[in-house]
Scaffold this motif. Sequence first.
Motif, PDB file in Angstrom:
ATOM      1  N   LEU A   2     -29.904   8.243   5.693  1.00  0.00           N
ATOM      2  CA  LEU A   2     -28.954   8.256   4.578  1.00  0.00           C
ATOM      3  C   LEU A   2     -27.963   9.406   4.729  1.00  0.00           C
ATOM      4  O   LEU A   2     -26.744   9.222   4.583  1.00  0.00           O
ATOM      5  CB  LEU A   2     -29.717   8.371   3.257  1.00  0.00           C
ATOM      6  CG  LEU A   2     -28.864   8.571   1.999  1.00  0.00           C
ATOM      7  CD1 LEU A   2     -27.951   7.372   1.782  1.00  0.00           C
ATOM      8  CD2 LEU A   2     -29.757   8.808   0.790  1.00  0.00           C
ATOM      9  N   VAL A   3     -28.456  10.592   5.053  1.00  0.00           N
ATOM     10  CA  VAL A   3     -27.574  11.746   5.188  1.00  0.00           C
ATOM     11  C   VAL A   3     -26.628  11.551   6.359  1.00  0.00           C
ATOM     12  O   VAL A   3     -25.439  11.904   6.272  1.00  0.00           O
ATOM     13  CB  VAL A   3     -28.409  13.035   5.354  1.00  0.00           C
ATOM     14  CG1 VAL A   3     -27.520  14.237   5.607  1.00  0.00           C
ATOM     15  CG2 VAL A   3     -29.273  13.278   4.125  1.00  0.00           C
ATOM     16  N   ALA A   4     -27.130  11.001   7.456  1.00  0.00           N
ATOM     17  CA  ALA A   4     -26.264  10.775   8.620  1.00  0.00           C
ATOM     18  C   ALA A   4     -25.129   9.813   8.279  1.00  0.00           C
ATOM     19  O   ALA A   4     -23.970  10.017   8.691  1.00  0.00           O
ATOM     20  CB  ALA A   4     -27.100  10.228   9.782  1.00  0.00           C
ATOM     21  N   ARG A   5     -25.431   8.765   7.507  1.00  0.00           N
ATOM     22  CA  ARG A   5     -24.383   7.801   7.139  1.00  0.00           C
ATOM     23  C   ARG A   5     -23.365   8.449   6.210  1.00  0.00           C
ATOM     24  O   ARG A   5     -22.152   8.235   6.352  1.00  0.00           O
ATOM     25  CB  ARG A   5     -25.027   6.585   6.474  1.00  0.00           C
ATOM     26  CG  ARG A   5     -24.035   5.506   6.060  1.00  0.00           C
ATOM     27  CD  ARG A   5     -23.239   5.028   7.243  1.00  0.00           C
ATOM     28  NE  ARG A   5     -22.253   4.008   6.858  1.00  0.00           N
ATOM     29  CZ  ARG A   5     -21.113   3.768   7.523  1.00  0.00           C
ATOM     30  NH1 ARG A   5     -20.822   4.499   8.616  1.00  0.00           N
ATOM     31  NH2 ARG A   5     -20.286   2.843   7.125  1.00  0.00           N
ATOM     32  N   LEU A   6     -23.839   9.261   5.272  1.00  0.00           N
ATOM     33  CA  LEU A   6     -22.910   9.945   4.371  1.00  0.00           C
ATOM     34  C   LEU A   6     -22.026  10.935   5.137  1.00  0.00           C
ATOM     35  O   LEU A   6     -20.833  11.092   4.819  1.00  0.00           O
ATOM     36  CB  LEU A   6     -23.689  10.673   3.282  1.00  0.00           C
ATOM     37  CG  LEU A   6     -24.405   9.787   2.262  1.00  0.00           C
ATOM     38  CD1 LEU A   6     -25.239  10.638   1.308  1.00  0.00           C
ATOM     39  CD2 LEU A   6     -23.401   8.936   1.472  1.00  0.00           C
ATOM     40  N   LEU A   7     -22.581  11.581   6.152  1.00  0.00           N
ATOM     41  CA  LEU A   7     -21.773  12.496   6.968  1.00  0.00           C
ATOM     42  C   LEU A   7     -20.702  11.747   7.742  1.00  0.00           C
ATOM     43  O   LEU A   7     -19.582  12.260   7.936  1.00  0.00           O
ATOM     44  CB  LEU A   7     -22.678  13.269   7.928  1.00  0.00           C
ATOM     45  CG  LEU A   7     -23.541  14.381   7.321  1.00  0.00           C
ATOM     46  CD1 LEU A   7     -24.431  15.003   8.384  1.00  0.00           C
ATOM     47  CD2 LEU A   7     -22.649  15.449   6.684  1.00  0.00           C
ATOM     48  N   TRP A  35     -26.318  15.982  -2.863  1.00  0.00           N
ATOM     49  CA  TRP A  35     -25.287  16.972  -2.523  1.00  0.00           C
ATOM     50  C   TRP A  35     -25.893  18.153  -1.782  1.00  0.00           C
ATOM     51  O   TRP A  35     -25.268  18.695  -0.841  1.00  0.00           O
ATOM     52  CB  TRP A  35     -24.571  17.451  -3.796  1.00  0.00           C
ATOM     53  CG  TRP A  35     -23.565  16.476  -4.347  1.00  0.00           C
ATOM     54  CD1 TRP A  35     -23.618  15.859  -5.546  1.00  0.00           C
ATOM     55  CD2 TRP A  35     -22.378  16.042  -3.715  1.00  0.00           C
ATOM     56  NE1 TRP A  35     -22.530  15.040  -5.719  1.00  0.00           N
ATOM     57  CE2 TRP A  35     -21.740  15.133  -4.591  1.00  0.00           C
ATOM     58  CE3 TRP A  35     -21.770  16.299  -2.482  1.00  0.00           C
ATOM     59  CZ2 TRP A  35     -20.537  14.507  -4.285  1.00  0.00           C
ATOM     60  CZ3 TRP A  35     -20.568  15.671  -2.183  1.00  0.00           C
ATOM     61  CH2 TRP A  35     -19.962  14.778  -3.076  1.00  0.00           C
ATOM     62  N   ARG A  36     -27.114  18.578  -2.154  1.00  0.00           N
ATOM     63  CA  ARG A  36     -27.759  19.676  -1.427  1.00  0.00           C
ATOM     64  C   ARG A  36     -28.092  19.273   0.003  1.00  0.00           C
ATOM     65  O   ARG A  36     -27.975  20.064   0.934  1.00  0.00           O
ATOM     66  CB  ARG A  36     -29.037  20.124  -2.160  1.00  0.00           C
ATOM     67  CG  ARG A  36     -28.780  20.953  -3.407  1.00  0.00           C
ATOM     68  CD  ARG A  36     -30.040  21.710  -3.839  1.00  0.00           C
ATOM     69  NE  ARG A  36     -31.150  20.820  -4.143  1.00  0.00           N
ATOM     70  CZ  ARG A  36     -31.378  20.292  -5.337  1.00  0.00           C
ATOM     71  NH1 ARG A  36     -30.567  20.554  -6.356  1.00  0.00           N
ATOM     72  NH2 ARG A  36     -32.407  19.493  -5.530  1.00  0.00           N
ATOM     73  N   ALA A  40     -26.720  21.200   3.315  1.00  0.00           N
ATOM     74  CA  ALA A  40     -27.598  21.706   4.377  1.00  0.00           C
ATOM     75  C   ALA A  40     -27.229  21.114   5.724  1.00  0.00           C
ATOM     76  O   ALA A  40     -27.289  21.810   6.758  1.00  0.00           O
ATOM     77  CB  ALA A  40     -29.054  21.381   4.038  1.00  0.00           C
ATOM     78  N   ALA A  41     -26.841  19.828   5.746  1.00  0.00           N
ATOM     79  CA  ALA A  41     -26.451  19.207   7.008  1.00  0.00           C
ATOM     80  C   ALA A  41     -25.170  19.829   7.551  1.00  0.00           C
ATOM     81  O   ALA A  41     -25.016  20.019   8.770  1.00  0.00           O
ATOM     82  CB  ALA A  41     -26.272  17.706   6.814  1.00  0.00           C
ATOM     83  N   ARG A  42     -24.216  20.187   6.658  1.00  0.00           N
ATOM     84  CA  ARG A  42     -22.958  20.776   7.117  1.00  0.00           C
ATOM     85  C   ARG A  42     -23.150  22.207   7.605  1.00  0.00           C
ATOM     86  O   ARG A  42     -22.588  22.611   8.621  1.00  0.00           O
ATOM     87  CB  ARG A  42     -21.934  20.762   5.970  1.00  0.00           C
ATOM     88  CG  ARG A  42     -21.504  19.373   5.508  1.00  0.00           C
ATOM     89  CD  ARG A  42     -20.338  19.505   4.550  1.00  0.00           C
ATOM     90  NE  ARG A  42     -19.999  18.235   3.914  1.00  0.00           N
ATOM     91  CZ  ARG A  42     -20.271  17.924   2.654  1.00  0.00           C
ATOM     92  NH1 ARG A  42     -20.900  18.812   1.883  1.00  0.00           N
ATOM     93  NH2 ARG A  42     -19.934  16.755   2.152  1.00  0.00           N
ATOM     94  N   THR A  43     -23.945  23.000   6.875  1.00  0.00           N
ATOM     95  CA  THR A  43     -24.057  24.429   7.180  1.00  0.00           C
ATOM     96  C   THR A  43     -25.163  24.751   8.178  1.00  0.00           C
ATOM     97  O   THR A  43     -25.027  25.667   8.990  1.00  0.00           O
ATOM     98  CB  THR A  43     -24.322  25.222   5.890  1.00  0.00           C
ATOM     99  OG1 THR A  43     -25.524  24.740   5.280  1.00  0.00           O
ATOM    100  CG2 THR A  43     -23.150  25.064   4.922  1.00  0.00           C
ATOM    101  N   GLU A  44     -26.277  23.998   8.143  1.00  0.00           N
ATOM    102  CA  GLU A  44     -27.422  24.307   9.003  1.00  0.00           C
ATOM    103  C   GLU A  44     -27.656  23.266  10.087  1.00  0.00           C
ATOM    104  O   GLU A  44     -28.471  23.484  10.984  1.00  0.00           O
ATOM    105  CB  GLU A  44     -28.701  24.433   8.165  1.00  0.00           C
ATOM    106  CG  GLU A  44     -28.619  25.454   7.032  1.00  0.00           C
ATOM    107  CD  GLU A  44     -29.854  25.442   6.154  1.00  0.00           C
ATOM    108  OE1 GLU A  44     -30.905  24.940   6.622  1.00  0.00           O
ATOM    109  OE2 GLU A  44     -29.790  25.923   5.010  1.00  0.00           O
ATOM    110  N   GLY A  45     -26.951  22.116   9.987  1.00  0.00           N
ATOM    111  CA  GLY A  45     -27.190  21.051  10.951  1.00  0.00           C
ATOM    112  C   GLY A  45     -28.546  20.394  10.787  1.00  0.00           C
ATOM    113  O   GLY A  45     -29.068  19.787  11.721  1.00  0.00           O
TER     114      GLY A  45
END
Length: 408
Positions: A2-7, A35-36, A40-45
Amino acid sequence: MLVARLLELDAAGALSTAHVRAGAQVGGVNVRTVWRWLDAARTEGRMERRPRARLELSDQMWEALAQAGGNVAALHRHLKAAGGEVPSLASLHRAVRRDLQAGRVLPDRAVARREREEQQTRQALADLALAGPREGDAAKVAALRLPPSEPGAVAGSPVGESGAVAGVALPAGAQLVRTSSVRAVAEAVGQAMATQGAVCVFGNPGRGKTAAVRMALHEVPPGWKVTWVPVPVRPSVAGMRRAVFDALALAGRFPHTSALADAAVAGALGEARVLVVDEAQRLPVPCLEYLQSLWDHPGTRITLVLCGAGSERALSRLPQLASRIGAWQEVPRLAGAEVATVVTGFHPLWRTAPAPDLTWIDRSCAHGTFRTWAALTAHLQNALLTTADASIDRALLRRLFQRVAPPL
Protein backbone atom coordinates in the motif's frame (compact mmCIF):
# COMPACT_ATOMS: atom_id res chain seq x y z
CA MET A 1 2.45 -2.79 -0.95
CA LEU A 2 0.00 0.00 0.00
CA VAL A 3 2.75 2.46 0.92
CA ALA A 4 4.71 1.66 -2.23
CA ARG A 5 1.64 2.37 -4.40
CA LEU A 6 0.95 5.64 -2.60
CA LEU A 7 4.59 6.67 -3.11
CA GLU A 8 4.26 5.99 -6.82
CA LEU A 9 1.22 8.28 -6.97
CA ASP A 10 3.10 10.87 -4.93
CA ALA A 11 6.08 10.75 -7.31
CA ALA A 12 3.72 11.26 -10.27
CA GLY A 13 2.10 14.22 -8.50
CA ALA A 14 -1.27 12.50 -8.44
CA LEU A 15 -1.51 11.70 -4.69
CA SER A 16 -4.59 13.19 -3.05
CA THR A 17 -6.32 13.04 0.32
CA ALA A 18 -8.89 10.71 -1.22
CA HIS A 19 -6.14 8.22 -2.00
CA VAL A 20 -4.93 8.35 1.60
CA ARG A 21 -8.46 7.86 2.98
CA ALA A 22 -8.98 4.89 0.67
CA GLY A 23 -5.65 3.42 1.78
CA ALA A 24 -6.65 3.80 5.43
CA GLN A 25 -9.89 1.92 4.76
CA VAL A 26 -8.01 -0.87 2.98
CA GLY A 27 -5.44 -1.14 5.76
CA GLY A 28 -8.03 -0.82 8.54
CA VAL A 29 -6.12 2.02 10.19
CA ASN A 30 -6.53 5.71 10.89
CA VAL A 31 -5.84 8.26 8.14
CA ARG A 32 -3.11 9.83 10.28
CA THR A 33 -1.41 6.43 10.47
CA VAL A 34 -1.16 6.29 6.68
CA TRP A 35 0.34 9.79 6.62
CA ARG A 36 2.94 8.66 9.19
CA TRP A 37 3.76 5.66 7.01
CA LEU A 38 4.32 7.91 4.04
CA ASP A 39 6.47 10.29 6.06
CA ALA A 40 8.65 7.39 7.30
CA ALA A 41 9.01 6.08 3.75
CA ARG A 42 10.12 9.52 2.48
CA THR A 43 12.56 10.32 5.31
CA GLU A 44 13.85 6.87 6.36
CA GLY A 45 13.20 4.76 3.27
CA ARG A 46 11.30 2.35 5.51
CA MET A 47 8.05 0.84 4.28
CA GLU A 48 7.55 -1.74 7.05
CA ARG A 49 6.73 -1.36 10.71
CA ARG A 50 9.58 -0.46 13.04
CA PRO A 51 10.56 -3.62 14.98
CA ARG A 52 9.51 -3.48 18.61
CA ALA A 53 12.02 -4.25 21.34
CA ARG A 54 11.25 -7.63 22.90
CA LEU A 55 11.22 -7.96 26.68
CA GLU A 56 13.40 -10.83 27.90
CA LEU A 57 13.05 -12.15 31.45
CA SER A 58 16.33 -12.90 33.22
CA ASP A 59 16.93 -15.96 35.42
CA GLN A 60 16.77 -13.68 38.47
CA MET A 61 13.34 -12.43 37.39
CA TRP A 62 12.12 -16.01 36.94
CA GLU A 63 13.43 -16.92 40.38
CA ALA A 64 11.59 -13.95 41.89
CA LEU A 65 8.46 -15.00 40.00
CA ALA A 66 8.76 -18.56 41.33
CA GLN A 67 9.14 -17.28 44.89
CA ALA A 68 5.98 -15.20 44.35
CA GLY A 69 4.07 -18.31 43.29
CA GLY A 70 3.74 -17.13 39.69
CA ASN A 71 2.17 -13.80 40.66
CA VAL A 72 3.29 -11.40 37.90
CA ALA A 73 2.00 -8.38 39.82
CA ALA A 74 4.24 -9.35 42.74
CA LEU A 75 7.18 -9.57 40.34
CA HIS A 76 6.32 -6.10 39.03
CA ARG A 77 6.32 -4.72 42.58
CA HIS A 78 9.64 -6.43 43.26
CA LEU A 79 11.23 -4.81 40.20
CA LYS A 80 9.90 -1.39 41.17
CA ALA A 81 11.32 -1.77 44.66
CA ALA A 82 14.71 -2.74 43.19
CA GLY A 83 14.79 0.50 41.18
CA GLY A 84 15.89 1.11 37.61
CA GLU A 85 13.84 0.87 34.43
CA VAL A 86 10.75 -1.28 34.99
CA PRO A 87 8.55 -2.64 32.17
CA SER A 88 4.82 -2.26 32.37
CA LEU A 89 2.68 -4.91 34.05
CA ALA A 90 1.06 -5.79 30.71
CA SER A 91 4.49 -6.29 29.11
CA LEU A 92 5.50 -8.60 31.96
CA HIS A 93 2.32 -10.63 31.53
CA ARG A 94 2.98 -11.00 27.78
CA ALA A 95 6.61 -12.03 28.31
CA VAL A 96 5.73 -14.62 30.98
CA ARG A 97 2.91 -16.05 28.87
CA ARG A 98 5.16 -16.21 25.79
CA ASP A 99 7.96 -18.08 27.59
CA LEU A 100 5.55 -20.49 29.29
CA GLN A 101 4.00 -21.33 25.93
CA ALA A 102 7.53 -21.89 24.54
CA GLY A 103 8.10 -24.60 27.16
CA ARG A 104 9.66 -22.82 30.12
CA VAL A 105 8.52 -24.34 33.42
CA LEU A 106 7.79 -22.18 36.44
CA PRO A 107 9.00 -23.98 39.60
CA ASP A 108 6.49 -24.63 42.33
CA ARG A 109 6.64 -21.97 45.05
CA ALA A 110 7.01 -24.52 47.84
CA VAL A 111 9.84 -26.26 45.98
CA ALA A 112 11.63 -22.95 45.31
CA ARG A 113 11.28 -21.93 48.95
CA ARG A 114 12.50 -25.30 50.18
CA GLU A 115 15.53 -25.20 47.85
CA ARG A 116 16.35 -21.67 49.01
CA GLU A 117 16.08 -22.67 52.68
CA GLU A 118 18.22 -25.76 52.09
CA GLN A 119 20.86 -23.64 50.39
CA GLN A 120 20.84 -21.19 53.29
CA THR A 121 21.14 -24.07 55.77
CA ARG A 122 24.07 -25.60 53.87
CA GLN A 123 25.79 -22.23 53.76
CA ALA A 124 25.21 -21.68 57.48
CA LEU A 125 26.64 -25.13 58.28
CA ALA A 126 29.66 -24.42 56.10
CA ASP A 127 30.18 -21.06 57.79
CA LEU A 128 30.07 -22.68 61.22
CA ALA A 129 32.31 -25.55 60.22
CA LEU A 130 34.91 -23.31 58.59
CA ALA A 131 34.83 -20.53 61.19
CA GLY A 132 38.10 -19.55 62.84
CA PRO A 133 38.95 -21.24 66.14
CA ARG A 134 38.08 -19.60 69.44
CA GLU A 135 40.67 -19.38 72.16
CA GLY A 136 41.39 -22.83 73.48
CA ASP A 137 39.78 -24.59 70.50
CA ALA A 138 43.00 -25.41 68.66
CA ALA A 139 42.80 -29.08 69.59
CA LYS A 140 39.23 -29.35 68.29
CA VAL A 141 40.05 -27.73 64.97
CA ALA A 142 43.13 -29.90 64.59
CA ALA A 143 40.93 -32.97 65.10
CA LEU A 144 38.63 -31.79 62.31
CA ARG A 145 41.41 -31.40 59.77
CA LEU A 146 41.87 -34.18 57.28
CA PRO A 147 44.93 -36.20 58.28
CA PRO A 148 47.36 -37.52 55.67
CA SER A 149 46.24 -40.62 53.85
CA GLU A 150 47.56 -43.84 55.29
CA PRO A 151 48.47 -46.97 53.37
CA GLY A 152 45.44 -49.18 53.03
CA ALA A 153 42.96 -46.41 53.85
CA VAL A 154 39.77 -46.18 51.86
CA ALA A 155 40.37 -43.93 48.84
CA GLY A 156 37.91 -41.19 48.07
CA SER A 157 37.03 -39.87 44.63
CA PRO A 158 40.22 -38.24 43.27
CA VAL A 159 38.63 -34.90 42.44
CA GLY A 160 39.01 -31.63 44.24
CA GLU A 161 40.91 -30.90 47.41
CA SER A 162 38.17 -32.40 49.56
CA GLY A 163 37.29 -35.23 47.23
CA ALA A 164 34.08 -33.46 46.18
CA VAL A 165 32.26 -34.01 42.92
CA ALA A 166 30.22 -31.26 41.33
CA GLY A 167 26.56 -31.57 42.26
CA VAL A 168 27.17 -33.52 45.49
CA ALA A 169 26.91 -31.62 48.80
CA LEU A 170 29.33 -32.81 51.49
CA PRO A 171 30.17 -31.64 55.00
CA ALA A 172 33.40 -29.67 55.30
CA GLY A 173 36.41 -32.00 55.26
CA ALA A 174 34.48 -34.98 53.87
CA GLN A 175 35.34 -36.92 50.77
CA LEU A 176 33.45 -39.37 48.62
CA VAL A 177 34.22 -43.05 49.14
CA ARG A 178 34.20 -45.73 46.50
CA THR A 179 32.00 -48.32 48.14
CA SER A 180 30.99 -51.64 46.65
CA SER A 181 27.77 -49.98 45.43
CA VAL A 182 29.75 -47.25 43.66
CA ARG A 183 31.87 -49.87 41.90
CA ALA A 184 28.75 -51.78 40.83
CA VAL A 185 27.15 -48.61 39.42
CA ALA A 186 30.38 -47.75 37.58
CA GLU A 187 30.45 -51.23 36.04
CA ALA A 188 26.79 -51.03 34.96
CA VAL A 189 27.21 -47.56 33.44
CA GLY A 190 30.44 -48.58 31.70
CA GLN A 191 28.75 -51.59 30.09
CA ALA A 192 25.86 -49.39 28.95
CA MET A 193 28.32 -46.92 27.38
CA ALA A 194 30.01 -49.77 25.51
CA THR A 195 26.73 -50.67 23.81
CA GLN A 196 25.09 -47.21 23.84
CA GLY A 197 22.38 -48.78 25.93
CA ALA A 198 20.33 -47.73 28.94
CA VAL A 199 20.68 -48.32 32.67
CA CYS A 200 18.36 -47.65 35.61
CA VAL A 201 19.96 -46.80 38.98
CA PHE A 202 17.41 -47.11 41.78
CA GLY A 203 17.16 -47.56 45.53
CA ASN A 204 15.66 -45.90 48.58
CA PRO A 205 16.30 -42.18 49.19
CA GLY A 206 19.64 -41.20 50.69
CA ARG A 207 21.55 -44.28 49.59
CA GLY A 208 23.99 -42.27 47.40
CA LYS A 209 22.62 -43.00 43.91
CA THR A 210 23.42 -39.58 42.45
CA ALA A 211 26.88 -39.54 44.02
CA ALA A 212 27.59 -43.03 42.67
CA VAL A 213 26.60 -42.04 39.13
CA ARG A 214 28.63 -38.82 39.30
CA MET A 215 31.68 -40.73 40.51
CA ALA A 216 31.21 -43.32 37.76
CA LEU A 217 31.06 -40.59 35.11
CA HIS A 218 33.77 -38.36 36.52
CA GLU A 219 36.31 -39.64 34.02
CA VAL A 220 34.72 -40.79 30.75
CA PRO A 221 36.66 -42.08 27.72
CA PRO A 222 37.94 -39.49 25.21
CA GLY A 223 35.26 -38.35 22.79
CA TRP A 224 32.43 -38.81 25.27
CA LYS A 225 30.45 -36.04 26.93
CA VAL A 226 28.14 -36.20 29.96
CA THR A 227 24.94 -34.17 30.22
CA TRP A 228 22.75 -34.06 33.34
CA VAL A 229 19.10 -33.28 32.61
CA PRO A 230 17.14 -31.94 35.60
CA VAL A 231 13.55 -33.13 35.77
CA PRO A 232 11.14 -30.17 36.09
CA VAL A 233 8.52 -30.06 38.80
CA ARG A 234 5.28 -31.51 37.40
CA PRO A 235 7.06 -32.37 34.14
CA SER A 236 5.38 -32.20 30.76
CA VAL A 237 6.75 -33.10 27.34
CA ALA A 238 7.24 -29.40 26.59
CA GLY A 239 9.06 -28.96 29.90
CA MET A 240 11.31 -31.97 29.28
CA ARG A 241 12.07 -30.75 25.76
CA ARG A 242 13.13 -27.40 27.20
CA ALA A 243 15.12 -29.11 30.00
CA VAL A 244 17.09 -31.21 27.50
CA PHE A 245 17.68 -28.18 25.26
CA ASP A 246 18.98 -26.11 28.18
CA ALA A 247 21.10 -28.96 29.58
CA LEU A 248 22.85 -29.34 26.23
CA ALA A 249 23.66 -25.58 26.32
CA LEU A 250 22.69 -25.18 22.67
CA ALA A 251 23.36 -21.84 21.04
CA GLY A 252 20.52 -19.43 20.35
CA ARG A 253 17.07 -19.11 21.80
CA PHE A 254 14.76 -22.03 22.45
CA PRO A 255 12.83 -22.68 19.19
CA HIS A 256 9.17 -21.76 19.09
CA THR A 257 8.09 -25.06 17.52
CA SER A 258 8.63 -28.57 18.85
CA ALA A 259 9.90 -29.76 15.45
CA LEU A 260 12.74 -27.22 15.43
CA ALA A 261 13.59 -27.96 19.06
CA ASP A 262 13.69 -31.72 18.42
CA ALA A 263 15.89 -31.19 15.35
CA ALA A 264 18.35 -29.08 17.37
CA VAL A 265 18.47 -31.61 20.23
CA ALA A 266 18.89 -34.59 17.86
CA GLY A 267 21.75 -32.79 16.11
CA ALA A 268 23.55 -32.19 19.40
CA LEU A 269 23.06 -35.82 20.42
CA GLY A 270 24.77 -37.04 17.26
CA GLU A 271 28.06 -37.29 19.18
CA ALA A 272 28.84 -39.88 21.85
CA ARG A 273 27.15 -38.66 25.00
CA VAL A 274 25.80 -39.96 28.31
CA LEU A 275 22.40 -38.45 29.06
CA VAL A 276 21.69 -38.67 32.79
CA VAL A 277 18.15 -38.01 34.00
CA ASP A 278 18.12 -37.65 37.78
CA GLU A 279 14.87 -37.89 39.78
CA ALA A 280 13.45 -39.97 36.94
CA GLN A 281 10.68 -41.26 39.22
CA ARG A 282 8.83 -37.97 38.59
CA LEU A 283 8.49 -38.65 34.87
CA PRO A 284 5.02 -39.52 33.54
CA VAL A 285 4.64 -41.83 30.57
CA PRO A 286 4.63 -39.06 27.87
CA CYS A 287 7.99 -37.75 29.15
CA LEU A 288 9.45 -41.26 29.17
CA GLU A 289 8.22 -41.69 25.60
CA TYR A 290 9.99 -38.46 24.67
CA LEU A 291 13.29 -39.74 26.11
CA GLN A 292 12.80 -43.04 24.31
CA SER A 293 12.28 -41.17 21.05
CA LEU A 294 15.62 -39.38 21.54
CA TRP A 295 17.37 -42.65 22.30
CA ASP A 296 15.75 -44.48 19.35
CA HIS A 297 16.44 -41.65 16.89
CA PRO A 298 18.73 -43.00 14.14
CA GLY A 299 20.97 -39.93 14.29
CA THR A 300 21.70 -39.96 18.04
CA ARG A 301 24.52 -41.75 19.91
CA ILE A 302 23.52 -41.63 23.54
CA THR A 303 23.71 -43.80 26.61
CA LEU A 304 20.66 -43.20 28.77
CA VAL A 305 21.02 -43.29 32.57
CA LEU A 306 17.79 -43.00 34.56
CA CYS A 307 18.39 -42.43 38.26
CA GLY A 308 16.10 -41.93 41.24
CA ALA A 309 14.29 -43.50 44.15
CA GLY A 310 11.37 -45.27 42.49
CA SER A 311 12.66 -44.84 38.95
CA GLU A 312 12.23 -48.58 38.37
CA ARG A 313 8.51 -48.24 39.16
CA ALA A 314 8.17 -45.27 36.81
CA LEU A 315 9.75 -47.29 34.00
CA SER A 316 7.35 -50.15 34.60
CA ARG A 317 4.58 -47.86 33.32
CA LEU A 318 6.23 -47.91 29.88
CA PRO A 319 7.13 -51.51 28.98
CA GLN A 320 8.57 -50.39 25.61
CA LEU A 321 11.32 -48.48 27.40
CA ALA A 322 11.67 -50.88 30.34
CA SER A 323 12.44 -53.73 27.92
CA ARG A 324 15.35 -51.69 26.55
CA ILE A 325 17.05 -51.25 29.93
CA GLY A 326 20.28 -53.22 29.82
CA ALA A 327 21.00 -53.09 33.55
CA TRP A 328 18.84 -52.53 36.61
CA GLN A 329 21.33 -51.44 39.25
CA GLU A 330 20.08 -51.08 42.80
CA VAL A 331 22.02 -49.06 45.37
CA PRO A 332 21.32 -50.86 48.67
CA ARG A 333 21.88 -49.63 52.20
CA LEU A 334 25.44 -49.68 53.49
CA ALA A 335 26.27 -53.18 54.70
CA GLY A 336 27.08 -53.51 58.38
CA ALA A 337 30.43 -55.15 57.64
CA GLU A 338 31.68 -52.15 55.66
CA VAL A 339 30.29 -49.34 57.83
CA ALA A 340 33.47 -48.76 59.82
CA THR A 341 35.76 -48.80 56.77
CA VAL A 342 33.53 -46.56 54.64
CA VAL A 343 32.64 -44.02 57.34
CA THR A 344 36.24 -43.52 58.46
CA GLY A 345 37.17 -42.88 54.85
CA PHE A 346 34.24 -40.49 54.48
CA HIS A 347 35.27 -38.05 57.24
CA PRO A 348 38.25 -37.83 59.65
CA LEU A 349 35.91 -37.22 62.61
CA TRP A 350 34.97 -40.89 62.65
CA ARG A 351 38.56 -42.16 62.60
CA THR A 352 38.83 -41.60 66.36
CA ALA A 353 35.64 -43.55 67.11
CA PRO A 354 35.93 -47.28 67.90
CA ALA A 355 34.43 -49.65 65.35
CA PRO A 356 31.76 -50.93 67.83
CA ASP A 357 30.54 -47.35 68.32
CA LEU A 358 30.25 -46.86 64.56
CA THR A 359 28.22 -50.05 64.32
CA TRP A 360 26.01 -48.81 67.17
CA ILE A 361 25.48 -45.44 65.40
CA ASP A 362 24.49 -47.20 62.19
CA ARG A 363 22.05 -49.54 63.94
CA SER A 364 20.56 -46.80 66.13
CA CYS A 365 20.26 -43.96 63.62
CA ALA A 366 21.85 -44.14 60.17
CA HIS A 367 20.61 -47.61 59.12
CA GLY A 368 23.08 -47.77 56.24
CA THR A 369 21.85 -44.50 54.69
CA PHE A 370 24.70 -42.30 53.50
CA ARG A 371 22.63 -39.12 53.59
CA THR A 372 21.95 -39.67 57.29
CA TRP A 373 25.65 -40.22 57.94
CA ALA A 374 26.42 -36.93 56.13
CA ALA A 375 23.83 -35.01 58.16
CA LEU A 376 25.06 -36.55 61.42
CA THR A 377 28.64 -35.63 60.48
CA ALA A 378 27.69 -31.98 59.91
CA HIS A 379 25.85 -31.77 63.24
CA LEU A 380 28.71 -33.43 65.11
CA GLN A 381 31.24 -31.15 63.45
CA ASN A 382 29.34 -28.03 64.47
CA ALA A 383 28.78 -29.32 68.01
CA LEU A 384 32.52 -29.81 68.46
CA LEU A 385 33.26 -26.34 67.11
CA THR A 386 30.60 -24.42 68.99
CA THR A 387 30.23 -26.23 72.32
CA ALA A 388 32.90 -25.83 74.99
CA ASP A 389 34.59 -29.06 76.08
CA ALA A 390 32.44 -31.18 73.79
CA SER A 391 33.69 -34.70 73.01
CA ILE A 392 32.41 -37.55 70.89
CA ASP A 393 30.49 -39.77 73.30
CA ARG A 394 27.20 -41.60 73.22
CA ALA A 395 25.40 -38.89 75.20
CA LEU A 396 26.25 -36.28 72.55
CA LEU A 397 25.44 -38.67 69.73
CA ARG A 398 22.01 -39.47 71.20
CA ARG A 399 21.19 -35.75 71.22
CA LEU A 400 22.27 -35.46 67.62
CA PHE A 401 20.17 -38.51 66.65
CA GLN A 402 17.06 -36.47 67.53
CA ARG A 403 18.06 -33.81 64.99
CA VAL A 404 18.71 -36.30 62.22
CA ALA A 405 15.84 -38.75 62.74
CA PRO A 406 12.40 -37.57 61.55
CA PRO A 407 9.71 -37.20 64.23
CA LEU A 408 7.35 -40.14 64.61
